[in-house]
Design an enzyme around this catalytic site. Structure first.
Site, PDB file in Angstrom:
ATOM      1  N   ARG B  62       1.817 -11.148  13.235  1.00 34.48           N
ATOM      2  CA  ARG B  62       1.896 -11.692  14.500  1.00 34.48           C
ATOM      3  C   ARG B  62       2.916 -11.046  15.094  1.00 34.48           C
ATOM      4  O   ARG B  62       2.507 -11.377  16.379  1.00 34.48           O
ATOM      5  CB  ARG B  62       3.289 -12.581  13.973  1.00 34.48           C
ATOM      6  CG  ARG B  62       2.437 -13.968  12.692  1.00 34.48           C
ATOM      7  CD  ARG B  62       3.684 -15.297  12.522  1.00 34.48           C
ATOM      8  NE  ARG B  62       4.593 -13.935  11.789  1.00 34.48           N
ATOM      9  CZ  ARG B  62       5.873 -14.413  11.182  1.00 34.48           C
ATOM     10  NH1 ARG B  62       5.447 -15.910  11.253  1.00 34.48           N
ATOM     11  NH2 ARG B  62       6.112 -13.475  10.341  1.00 34.48           N
ATOM     12  N   LYS B 165       0.187  -8.709  -5.156  1.00 36.11           N
ATOM     13  CA  LYS B 165       0.895  -9.711  -6.099  1.00 36.11           C
ATOM     14  C   LYS B 165       2.160  -9.962  -5.583  1.00 36.11           C
ATOM     15  O   LYS B 165       2.422  -9.396  -4.908  1.00 36.11           O
ATOM     16  CB  LYS B 165       1.713  -8.439  -7.765  1.00 36.11           C
ATOM     17  CG  LYS B 165       2.270  -7.702  -7.053  1.00 36.11           C
ATOM     18  CD  LYS B 165       3.103  -7.486  -8.421  1.00 36.11           C
ATOM     19  CE  LYS B 165       4.893  -6.745  -7.859  1.00 36.11           C
ATOM     20  NZ  LYS B 165       5.786  -6.530  -9.030  1.00 36.11           N
ATOM     21  N   HIS B 195      -1.156  -3.478  -8.809  1.00 37.04           N
ATOM     22  CA  HIS B 195      -0.195  -1.045  -9.618  1.00 37.04           C
ATOM     23  C   HIS B 195      -0.922  -0.355 -10.502  1.00 37.04           C
ATOM     24  O   HIS B 195      -0.866   0.336 -10.580  1.00 37.04           O
ATOM     25  CB  HIS B 195      -0.296  -0.917  -7.988  1.00 37.04           C
ATOM     26  CG  HIS B 195       1.522  -0.880  -7.842  1.00 37.04           C
ATOM     27  ND1 HIS B 195       1.807  -2.245  -8.559  1.00 37.04           N
ATOM     28  CD2 HIS B 195       2.078   0.018  -9.333  1.00 37.04           C
ATOM     29  CE1 HIS B 195       3.659  -1.921  -8.262  1.00 37.04           C
ATOM     30  NE2 HIS B 195       3.210  -0.776  -9.218  1.00 37.04           N
ATOM     31  N   LYS B 199      -2.939   3.457 -12.244  1.00 38.26           N
ATOM     32  CA  LYS B 199      -2.294   4.662 -12.953  1.00 38.26           C
ATOM     33  C   LYS B 199      -3.063   5.612 -13.307  1.00 38.26           C
ATOM     34  O   LYS B 199      -3.717   4.874 -14.261  1.00 38.26           O
ATOM     35  CB  LYS B 199      -0.868   4.509 -13.269  1.00 38.26           C
ATOM     36  CG  LYS B 199       0.364   4.098 -12.346  1.00 38.26           C
ATOM     37  CD  LYS B 199       1.447   3.724 -13.345  1.00 38.26           C
ATOM     38  CE  LYS B 199       2.521   3.173 -12.695  1.00 38.26           C
ATOM     39  NZ  LYS B 199       3.235   3.680 -11.567  1.00 38.26           N
ATOM     40  N   GLU B 233      13.477   1.062 -14.631  1.00 42.01           N
ATOM     41  CA  GLU B 233      13.781   0.905 -14.211  1.00 42.01           C
ATOM     42  C   GLU B 233      15.508   1.577 -13.703  1.00 42.01           C
ATOM     43  O   GLU B 233      15.868   0.899 -14.495  1.00 42.01           O
ATOM     44  CB  GLU B 233      13.637   0.267 -12.636  1.00 42.01           C
ATOM     45  CG  GLU B 233      12.079  -0.266 -12.194  1.00 42.01           C
ATOM     46  CD  GLU B 233      11.644  -0.708 -11.639  1.00 42.01           C
ATOM     47  OE1 GLU B 233      11.572  -0.732 -10.306  1.00 42.01           O
ATOM     48  OE2 GLU B 233      11.931  -2.726 -11.675  1.00 42.01           O
ATOM     49  N   ASP B 252       8.059 -10.225 -11.837  1.00 40.55           N
ATOM     50  CA  ASP B 252       8.388  -9.472 -11.044  1.00 40.55           C
ATOM     51  C   ASP B 252       7.452  -8.727 -12.022  1.00 40.55           C
ATOM     52  O   ASP B 252       6.550  -7.224 -11.109  1.00 40.55           O
ATOM     53  CB  ASP B 252       9.691  -8.934 -11.125  1.00 40.55           C
ATOM     54  CG  ASP B 252       9.167  -7.664 -10.065  1.00 40.55           C
ATOM     55  OD1 ASP B 252       8.518  -7.583  -8.539  1.00 40.55           O
ATOM     56  OD2 ASP B 252      10.307  -6.887  -9.993  1.00 40.55           O
ATOM     57  N   HIS B 257       2.356  -6.735 -15.101  1.00 43.04           N
ATOM     58  CA  HIS B 257       2.019  -4.764 -15.209  1.00 43.04           C
ATOM     59  C   HIS B 257       2.138  -5.059 -16.734  1.00 43.04           C
ATOM     60  O   HIS B 257       1.243  -4.476 -17.907  1.00 43.04           O
ATOM     61  CB  HIS B 257       3.354  -3.840 -14.669  1.00 43.04           C
ATOM     62  CG  HIS B 257       3.303  -4.152 -12.763  1.00 43.04           C
ATOM     63  ND1 HIS B 257       2.085  -4.691 -12.311  1.00 43.04           N
ATOM     64  CD2 HIS B 257       4.562  -4.001 -12.564  1.00 43.04           C
ATOM     65  CE1 HIS B 257       2.555  -4.351 -10.774  1.00 43.04           C
ATOM     66  NE2 HIS B 257       3.968  -4.278 -10.855  1.00 43.04           N
ATOM     67  N   LYS B 357      16.146  -3.781 -15.129  1.00 46.08           N
ATOM     68  CA  LYS B 357      16.249  -2.285 -13.600  1.00 46.08           C
ATOM     69  C   LYS B 357      17.720  -2.348 -13.990  1.00 46.08           C
ATOM     70  O   LYS B 357      18.280  -2.509 -15.382  1.00 46.08           O
ATOM     71  CB  LYS B 357      16.665  -3.452 -12.516  1.00 46.08           C
ATOM     72  CG  LYS B 357      15.179  -3.904 -11.834  1.00 46.08           C
ATOM     73  CD  LYS B 357      15.347  -5.090 -10.182  1.00 46.08           C
ATOM     74  CE  LYS B 357      14.299  -4.993  -9.759  1.00 46.08           C
ATOM     75  NZ  LYS B 357      13.359  -3.646  -9.028  1.00 46.08           N
TER      76      LYS B 357
HETATM   77  N1  NAP Z   1       6.882  -3.942  -0.628  1.00 43.24           N
HETATM   78  C1  NAP Z   1       6.545  -3.762  -2.084  1.00 43.24           C
HETATM   79  O1  NAP Z   1       7.537  -2.738  -2.583  1.00 43.24           O
HETATM   80  C2  NAP Z   1       5.413  -4.451  -2.774  1.00 43.24           C
HETATM   81  C3  NAP Z   1       5.381  -3.672  -3.835  1.00 43.24           C
HETATM   82  C4  NAP Z   1       4.060  -5.082  -4.635  1.00 43.24           C
HETATM   83  C5  NAP Z   1       3.901  -6.352  -4.050  1.00 43.24           C
HETATM   84  N2  NAP Z   1       4.210  -6.728  -2.762  1.00 43.24           N
HETATM   85  C6  NAP Z   1       3.300  -7.976  -1.969  1.00 43.24           C
HETATM   86  O2  NAP Z   1       2.933  -7.518  -0.683  1.00 43.24           O
HETATM   87  C7  NAP Z   1       2.944  -8.502   0.251  1.00 43.24           C
HETATM   88  C8  NAP Z   1       3.714  -7.672   1.116  1.00 43.24           C
HETATM   89  O3  NAP Z   1       4.597  -7.871   1.159  1.00 43.24           O
HETATM   90  P1  NAP Z   1       5.743  -6.419   1.784  1.00 43.24           P
HETATM   91  O4  NAP Z   1       6.806  -6.539   1.280  1.00 43.24           O
HETATM   92  O5  NAP Z   1       5.399  -5.762   3.078  1.00 43.24           O
HETATM   93  O6  NAP Z   1       6.425  -7.771   2.760  1.00 43.24           O
HETATM   94  P2  NAP Z   1       7.455  -8.043   4.725  1.00 43.24           P
HETATM   95  O7  NAP Z   1       8.325  -6.128   4.616  1.00 43.24           O
HETATM   96  O8  NAP Z   1       8.063  -9.114   4.302  1.00 43.24           O
HETATM   97  O9  NAP Z   1       5.751  -7.880   5.182  1.00 43.24           O
HETATM   98  C9  NAP Z   1       5.084  -8.627   5.505  1.00 43.24           C
HETATM   99  C10 NAP Z   1       4.450  -9.155   6.269  1.00 43.24           C
HETATM  100  O10 NAP Z   1       3.179  -9.911   6.901  1.00 43.24           O
HETATM  101  C11 NAP Z   1       3.671 -10.114   8.212  1.00 43.24           C
HETATM  102  N3  NAP Z   1       3.310 -12.112   8.306  1.00 43.24           N
HETATM  103  C12 NAP Z   1       4.702 -12.526   8.295  1.00 43.24           C
HETATM  104  N4  NAP Z   1       3.603 -13.735   8.268  1.00 43.24           N
HETATM  105  C13 NAP Z   1       2.802 -14.096   8.798  1.00 43.24           C
HETATM  106  C14 NAP Z   1       1.673 -14.857   9.510  1.00 43.24           C
HETATM  107  N5  NAP Z   1       1.671 -15.834   9.043  1.00 43.24           N
HETATM  108  N6  NAP Z   1       0.352 -13.801   9.600  1.00 43.24           N
HETATM  109  C15 NAP Z   1       0.002 -12.747   9.568  1.00 43.24           C
HETATM  110  N7  NAP Z   1       1.104 -11.769   9.099  1.00 43.24           N
HETATM  111  C16 NAP Z   1       1.973 -12.542   9.032  1.00 43.24           C
HETATM  112  C17 NAP Z   1       4.644  -9.614   9.361  1.00 43.24           C
HETATM  113  O11 NAP Z   1       5.282  -8.967  10.090  1.00 43.24           O
HETATM  114  P3  NAP Z   1       5.607 -10.065  11.197  1.00 43.24           P
HETATM  115  O12 NAP Z   1       6.352 -10.928  10.963  1.00 43.24           O
HETATM  116  O13 NAP Z   1       5.029  -9.218  12.670  1.00 43.24           O
HETATM  117  O14 NAP Z   1       4.031 -11.531  11.566  1.00 43.24           O
HETATM  118  C18 NAP Z   1       5.106  -8.247   8.119  1.00 43.24           C
HETATM  119  O15 NAP Z   1       4.199  -7.315   8.764  1.00 43.24           O
HETATM  120  C19 NAP Z   1       3.777  -9.662  -0.425  1.00 43.24           C
HETATM  121  O16 NAP Z   1       2.801 -10.452  -0.806  1.00 43.24           O
HETATM  122  C20 NAP Z   1       4.267  -8.561  -2.011  1.00 43.24           C
HETATM  123  O17 NAP Z   1       4.810  -9.362  -3.009  1.00 43.24           O
HETATM  124  C21 NAP Z   1       5.098  -5.760  -2.452  1.00 43.24           C
END
Ligand code: NAP
Lengths: 433, 507
Positions: B62, B165, B195, B199, B233, B252, B257, B357
């Protein structure tokens, strides 16, 4: 493997009408199906040997363009019957000249360009163009077209179709008229490949036409004289043309096997103390061996010093960055049943001397058969630590190797190959100066 | 100059499949996952020369960044990885674009579609696209619908959709989400990420099992007495409390996994190495998996939550003291469970899965314990002869160990256990790619082998439904046991399996 379905039997058309006909064909077809979004493949398909053997009645027609086991068998027998050396290449001029004597000049059924090995047709080429020169010196150009759809055994999706064009005639008519058709048949937005499935020595003007054309080239430097092949590689490299060489592709197992030996970190120091490399090849055509030695020297950071010919043997010296000298040799062997590709690597021996004590040194042997490994073991190698591996030469057909290239390569010259060409040229030029 | 660090002969030798020209569109481009995993993986692919020159990466979120801001932010976040490769980064960053998009605003997605058409022209990407939903799971459904409405998923050959996920919160929500996603795109276009499947070592289980003749004949109930799958972990919840509080170890780690590891360990050999053949076998084995006692799920699971721990120099907070965590939280940070696979191969062989964890080691492993010999002919140097074990190490120190008995040196005939060892490091000496490198490339190559299909996801949720229902409806039946940080989970977990005369392997 997926079989190929030809929608129509190839239709003979005057050459002036081909491109018009194809344009209409694709417009009148279902409008969602404007043909596969893949690539054009042109094949230079002289099949001289097959043409001669069919004309001579030594094998039955029709002419297919495939180097079948039968053709190889009959040709090898002919070589022996004529008293030619057993290492004679199936593409050698000497052989072809003998075969061309007293030809019947009859027209035989010619299926070149109408069937492709499934490994190629599965890739869904958008357009396949075959240039099929005839040995008959006065046959005017004939052209055929057909649409085809590969059958897919997995998804019930609409097949994505392509077309194939065959341009047949004597070399002169191909030069004069055939190449014009090719101009009209090019599809701008798709990559175009040329597979030169013949010796690089022949029809240089047609080959040159293609290289100017900006195609991705597939050649085989095992066919053609080493001088001419290296010259072509040099020119293409200088022009920054994309080159793929099946003779380099066939070295893949050797590169992979040698690298595999040095994957365990504990073995890496061996590489820093290599003193000797010996390469055995089948028959007297040294390009593939040059590629192999050039690749090794490139990766290990050696520079080329000098080369000399000692009867059959070619001796090369390299220098390591610390000044140590590495002696290499290329040794042609005559084998009872040589491969159809001349000069294939059949054995490689590396000696690495870390110490004065022989048993602390290492000898790495790769051979295409265990007999070859044993041969390379002779002469005190067994006193060193021995690492041995059998690297069977690949028996894949050229069509299969080509399909791998079409399916995997971006079309540019592989950087490993590019470097090897440069070093191979240095060595080869050193030999001729 | 040859170095003994990397194998010089290996350089440039790997022949990877070539990614076809396309645009990768990342939703959630300003988020954590994008700069921690996705862009680094793409940069790595670039360094490996696997990115075609006709390529574009379009970040979307956004906030109103420009192309240049996006490039700059990524440069800062990736500074460690970029260091020494500044030139390559400069070239790579030409592929990066940014378009502000709120997935809930359909006109934004239409605008994106126009932008993609422009980028198609400048980058020559032929309308070929991969959409990556790296946004909160709340937006998966609406995101798919918006893409569909803008016509961006219409061509199944030219558009792919990658979904992160977690896929659903339970069986019914996963089913519902599948339905929505499948109404927007064909299953062949959908790539659900797990993911762990990226691996190398998880993929190696398939190779080990099906490229060798010696393992498959004994890979069954006749020879194997039990299987343990562990993923531990050392870290706590870190800064992801918001997410973790609503998720917990079951959602989680266990459902995805760990269950995928179970599937590759237990599946039947596929007829051929093709995506659907493999995914069929995985789905089948998951459908055959059940909690050890579905009628008494409370007897098949132990939940735990880490308390304080560590040592004087490094005191560790308990879970409930972590920032952002409810001080009465009942979220599990540890879970252990016992599963049976109800088929001919595995009938009666217990599979124990545990994850948590703040455990003493970061590790993933699968341990196959073989049955005892029928008669012990030899006295053992230790109290009892140890059963043969095959240990597949997923991380770290990737590799495999086989434990077996040999004659102890000396005049008697005593036996003692020894280990036969295979280590990726010692054999290959090169680090394997991060899972995301493999998975991103595979999705862009339209290869779904390592992605979970709808039926697999649903079967995996179904497996844990009795536990989830219990946690929702009568949580007191599945109490949360406290365990000290940096210990192997609550003592109840040890008792849980010692009832079966089995012990958790202490790695
Ligand atoms: N981080 C990890 O290690 C990890 C690991 C495994 C899986 N995941 C999965 O990956 C996904 C992303 O995780 P994350 O940790 O990167 O989340 P995050 O840091 O909270 O990022 C969310 C992103 O979504 C954007 N966003 C929010 N509302 C939106 C909307 N209405 N339209 C378009 N963009 C929007 C946000 O940017 P703006 O606020 O600028 O819109 C931000 O870039 C999730 O499904 C999570 O479950 C993450």
């Amino acid at each position: 493997m997926k079989p190929q379905l030809t929608l129509q039997t190839p239709l003979e058309l005057p050459y002036q009408e081909i491109s018009n006909y194809l344009n209409k064909l694709w417009i009148s077809e279902d409008k969602d199906n404007s043909g596969a979004n893949t690539f054009t493949l042109m094949v230079w398909q002289p099949a001289w040997l097959e043409q001669c053997l069919v004309q001579k009645g030594l094998v039955n027609g029709p002419i297919t363009g495939n180097l079948s086991p039968e053709i190889i068998k009959v040709a090898k027998k002919f070589i022996l019957d004529q008293g030619l050396p057993i290492t004679t290449s199936l593409n050698s001029e000497e052989l072809l000249n003998l075969l061309k004597e007293n030809l019947s000049n009859e027209d035989f059924e010619d299926f070149r360009g109408q069937f492709f090995e499934s490994s190629i047709s599965t890739l869904n080429p958008r357009r396949l163009i075959t240039l099929a020169p005839t040995i008959n010196k006065n046959s005017d150009i004939k052209t055929f077209v057909s649409a085809y759809c590969p059958l897919s055994d997995t998804q019930a999706m609409q097949p994505i179709c392509g077309d194939l064009v065959v341009i047949r005639g004597d070399s002169a008519s191909i030069s004069n008229k055939g190449l014009k058709i090719i101009d009209e048949l090019s599809i701008d937005e798709l990559p175009a490949w040329l597979w030169w499935n013949g010796s690089l020595d022949e029809s240089p003007e047609i080959f040159e036409y293609f290289t100017n054309y900006g195609l991705r080239l597939i050649i085989d430097t095992a066919l053609g004289s080493p001088q001419r092949c290296l010259k072509v590689l040099d020119q293409l490299n200088n022009l920054n043309k994309a080159i793929n060489d099946l003779n380099w592709v066939r070295l893949k197992n050797w590169r992979e096997s040698l690298a595999m030996i040095f994957d365990p970190p504990s073995r890496r120091p061996i590489l820093d103390h290599i003193t000797d490399i010996d390469i055995d090849i089948a028959g007297d055509h040294m390009i593939q061996a040059l590629f192999l030695i050039s690749w090794i020297s490139d990766k290990l950071g050696w520079s080329f010093l000098r080369v000399e010919r000692d009867t059959e043997l070619t001796k090369i010296e390299f220098e390591r960055i610390n000044g140590e000298i590495i002696s290499a040799s290329i040794n042609p062997l005559s084998l009872g049943n040589p491969s159809i590709h001349l000069g294939q690597v059949i054995g490689l021996r590396l000696i690495s001397k870390i110490s004065e004590v022989q048993k602390n040194n290492t000898c790495v042997i790769l051979g295409c058969e265990s007999v070859e490994c044993m041969r390379l073991e002779a002469g005190g190698m067994a006193d060193m630590e021995l690492i041995e591996q059998v690297v069977p030469n690949s028996f894949s057909t050229s069509e299969y190797d080509v399909s791998k290239l079409l399916g995997s390569s971006r079309g540019n010259t592989s950087p490993l190959f590019e470097n090897s060409i440069k070093i191979a040229l240095q060595i080869f030029n050193g030999l001729n100066n | 100059m040859p170095s003994t660090l990397s194998n010089p002969l290996r350089l440039g030798l790997r022949q990877e499949r070539v990614i076809s020209p396309q645009c990768l569109v990342i939703f959630g481009a300003s988020g954590d996952l994008t700069h921690r995993k996705l862009i680094p993986a793409l940069f790595e692919l670039y360094l490996q020369r696997r990115i075609p020159s006709e390529f574009g990466i379009v970040g979307c979120a956004r906030r109103p960044w420009t192309d240049n801001e996006f490039r700059e932010k990524m440069k800062v976040k990736l500074s460690n990885q970029i260091s020494g490769k500044e030139r390559e980064w400069e070239q790579f960053s030409n592929y990066l674009f940014y378009e502000p998009v709120d997935l809930q605003q359909s006109d934004h997605v239409v605008r994106l579609s126009r932008r993609l058409n422009e980028i198609d022209k400048t980058q020559a990407t032929h309308g070929n696209r991969t959409f990556y939903l790296s946004v909160s799971p709340n937006f998966y459904a609406s995101g798919c619908k918006a893409l569909k409405a803008a016509g961006l998923l219409d061509d199944p050959k030219k558009s792919r959709l990658v979904i992160e996920k977690p896929f659903g919160r339970d069986y019914s929500s996963a089913k519902k989400l599948n339905k929505i996603v499948q109404s927007c795109a064909e299953e062949s276009q959908i790539y659900r990420i797990d993911h762990y499947l990226g691996k190398e070592t998880v993929q190696n289980i398939l190779v080990l099992r099906f490229a060798n003749t010696i393992f498959e004949p004994i890979w069954n109930r006749n020879y194997i007495s039990s299987v343990q799958i562990t993923s531990s972990e050392t870290v706590g919840v870190e800064d992801r409390a918001g997410y973790y509080e609503s998720s917990g170890a079951l959602r989680d780690m266990l459902q995805n996994h760990m269950t995928q590891m179970l599937a590759v360990t237990a599946m039947e050999p596929p007829g051929r190495f093709e995506p659907e053949a493999i995914r069929n076998e995985k789905a089948k084995v998951l459908q055959a998996s059940k909690l050890a006692n579905e009628n008494e799920p409370w007897n098949c699971c132990i939940r735990g939550q880490y308390g304080e721990g560590g040592n004087i120099s490094n005191r560790l907070k308990g879970y409930r003291q972590e920032d952002g965590v409810n001080c009465n939280s009942t979220t599990e940070t540890y879970i252990a469970t016992k599963i049976f696979v109800d088929n001919w191969r595995w009938q009666g062989v217990p599979f124990y899965l545990r994850t948590g964890k703040r455990l003493p080691k970061r590790l993933g492993e699968i341990v196959l314990t073989f049955k005892d010999v029928p008669v012990h002919l030899f006295e053992s140097t230790i109290i009892n002869p140890v059963s043969n074990q095959l240990i597949l190490r997923i991380q770290p120190n990737e590799g495999a160990t086989f434990k077996f008995e040999v004659k102890s040196p000396g005049s008697g005939m005593k036996s003692r256990p020894v280990e036969m060892e295979f280590s990726y490091d010692e054999s290959f000496g090169e680090p394997s790619d991060e899972g995301y490198v493999r998975l991103l490339a595979d999705a862009m190559l339209s290869d779904p082998t390592l992605f979970t299909r709808s039926d697999e996801v649903e079967a995996a949720w179904k497996l844990y439904t009795p536990l989830i229902e219990l946690m929702d409806n009568s949580p007191w039946k599945l109490p949360i046991y406290n365990y000290e940080s940096m210990t192997w989970g609550p003592p109840e977990s040890d008792q849980f399996i010692s009832k079966d005369n089995i012990f958790w392997r202490r790695p």
